[in-house]
Scaffold this motif. Structure first.
Motif, PDB file in Angstrom:
ATOM      1  N   UNK A 216      61.618  69.829  34.065  1.00  4.45           N
ATOM      2  CA  UNK A 216      61.443  69.361  35.244  1.00  4.45           C
ATOM      3  C   UNK A 216      62.564  69.559  36.186  1.00  4.45           C
ATOM      4  N   UNK A 217      62.245  70.032  37.314  1.00  3.64           N
ATOM      5  CA  UNK A 217      63.178  70.541  38.338  1.00  3.64           C
ATOM      6  C   UNK A 217      62.939  69.625  39.745  1.00  3.64           C
ATOM      7  N   UNK A 218      63.889  69.513  40.388  1.00  4.24           N
ATOM      8  CA  UNK A 218      64.083  69.126  41.746  1.00  4.24           C
ATOM      9  C   UNK A 218      64.723  69.807  42.620  1.00  4.24           C
ATOM     10  N   UNK A 219      64.165  70.513  43.675  1.00  5.64           N
ATOM     11  CA  UNK A 219      64.671  71.451  44.757  1.00  5.64           C
ATOM     12  C   UNK A 219      64.690  70.582  45.910  1.00  5.64           C
ATOM     13  N   UNK A 230      61.060  68.843  46.437  1.00  7.07           N
ATOM     14  CA  UNK A 230      60.053  69.199  45.826  1.00  7.07           C
ATOM     15  C   UNK A 230      60.141  69.013  44.244  1.00  7.07           C
ATOM     16  N   UNK A 231      59.435  68.295  43.449  1.00  5.31           N
ATOM     17  CA  UNK A 231      59.328  68.035  42.187  1.00  5.31           C
ATOM     18  C   UNK A 231      58.390  69.017  41.507  1.00  5.31           C
ATOM     19  N   UNK A 232      59.064  69.477  40.343  1.00  2.31           N
ATOM     20  CA  UNK A 232      58.226  70.627  39.722  1.00  2.31           C
ATOM     21  C   UNK A 232      58.055  70.333  38.024  1.00  2.31           C
ATOM     22  N   UNK A 233      57.014  70.163  37.554  1.00  3.16           N
ATOM     23  CA  UNK A 233      56.699  69.833  36.273  1.00  3.16           C
ATOM     24  C   UNK A 233      56.146  70.916  35.451  1.00  3.16           C
TER      25      UNK A 233
END
Length: 250
Positions: A216-219, A230-233
Motif C-alpha cells: 500500500x502506497x500513498x503519493x 493517490x492511493x495504490x494497492x
C-alpha cells in the motif's frame, strides 16, 4: 506552461507473469528465499491502462477554454506493454533495513485529423489539419524501508521514499499565429516532478516456493495550481520453483 498527466492503474500493477531473480540466497530450513535473500531483482512485463490529460496554457477551440485532453482529442489512451525493472537490497547486517528501486517508461504518439481547433500558447492548429501528438512518462522510485515484524512465514514493513516523474507532451503540424500561416510548428512541454510517498508491505510465505504479498502506497503531488494524492494497492503472488528463478503475478 503547466503540464498535468493522469494515468490509471499503472504503479506496481503487473498483469502478466514476470521473471524473478534472487542472489545471495540464505535460506533457513524451509523458509521462503523472499524472506531471507539479501538482494532481489525483477524484470516485468507491465501493462498500464492510461488516461492522459495535459494542461499546457492551451485550449480546445476559441469558444471553449478547457485544457487539451490528449486522450479524447488524439486517441492516446488505452493500454501499452512496457518493461518494468525493480530491485530490493537488504543492506543492513540484520537485514531489517532495505532500499528499493524501480523504473519504467510509457509513451505514445499518433497522427490524426483535428475535428476542432486547438490553441497552444500563441499557436493555433485549425480544424481539419493533420497533426501528430504524443507524450512520454518515465518513473524512477527509491524507497527506504524497515522490517517491523518478521517470522518463519511472514514479514511486515514500512518506509518512506520518493518517486520522480519525468513527463513530456508535444503537438506538431501546420500551424497559424495571429491568423497567419506559420508553416510547420512543433509545440512541446515537459516537467520533472518529485513525488514523496509513504508505504507499507506485507509478505506471507506459507511454503518455501509460494509467497503472497500486498503493498500500500500513498503519493503526494503538486503541479502549479493542481494538488492531490493517490492511493495504490498492489496484491501479488510468487511461485519460485528454482533457487534463483521464480515467477510472479501482481
Amino acid at each position: 506552461m503547466e503540464i498535468l498527466m493522469k494515468m490509471k492503474n499503472i504503479l506496481f500493477v503487473f498483469l502478466l507473469s514476470v521473471a524473478y531473480w534472487s542472489s545471495y540466497a540464505q535460506t533457513v530450513g524451509d523458509k521462503n528465499p523472499m524472506l531471507t535473500d539479501r538482494f532481489l531483482a525483477r524484470a516485468a512485463l507491465f501493462v498500464p491502462s492510461r488516461t492522459v490529460q495535459v494542461g499546457a496554457s492551451g485550449n480546445i477551440s476559441t469558444e471553449n477554454t478547457e485544457d487539451i485532453d490528449f486522450d479524447e482529442t488524439f486517441g492516446l489512451g488505452g493500454s501499452q506493454n512496457t518493461l518494468n525493472l525493480d530491485f530490493m537490497w537488504r543492506f543492513s547486517k540484520s537485514k531489517l533495513w532495505s532500499v528499493r528501486g524501480q523504473y519504467f517508461r510509457v509513451g505514445a504518439e499518433k497522427e490524426s485529423t483535428l475535428d476542432r481547433e486547438i490553441e497552444w500558447e500563441d499557436v493555433t492548429y485549425q480544424a481539419g489539419a493533420r497533426v501528430k501528438a504524443g507524450y512520454g512518462l518515465s518513473l524512477y522510485r527509491i524507497f527506504f524501508g524497515r522490517t517491523i515484524s518478521t517470522g518463519q512465514k511472514h514479514e511486515l514493513g514500512g518506509g518512506l521514499g520518493v518517486h520522480g516523474l519525468n513527463t513530456n507532451a508535444f503537438i506538431e503540424g501546420e500551424a497559424f499565429v495571429d491568423d497567419a500561416s506559420a508553416g510547420f510548428k512543433r509545440e512541446n512541454v515537459s516537467a520533472f516532478l518529485p513525488l514523496p510517498n509513504i508505504g507499507i508491505w506485507y509478505l506471507w510465505a506459507p511454503a518455501s516456493k509460494w509467497a503472497f504479498s500486498a503493498e500500500v502506497d500513498w503519493f503526494g503531488i503538486k503541479i502549479g495550481e493542481y494538488s492531490g494524492g493517490l492511493w495504490n494497492l498492489s496484491p501479488g503472488v510468487t511461485f519460485q520453483p528454482f533457487k534463483t528463478i521464480g515467477f510472479s503475478v501482481k
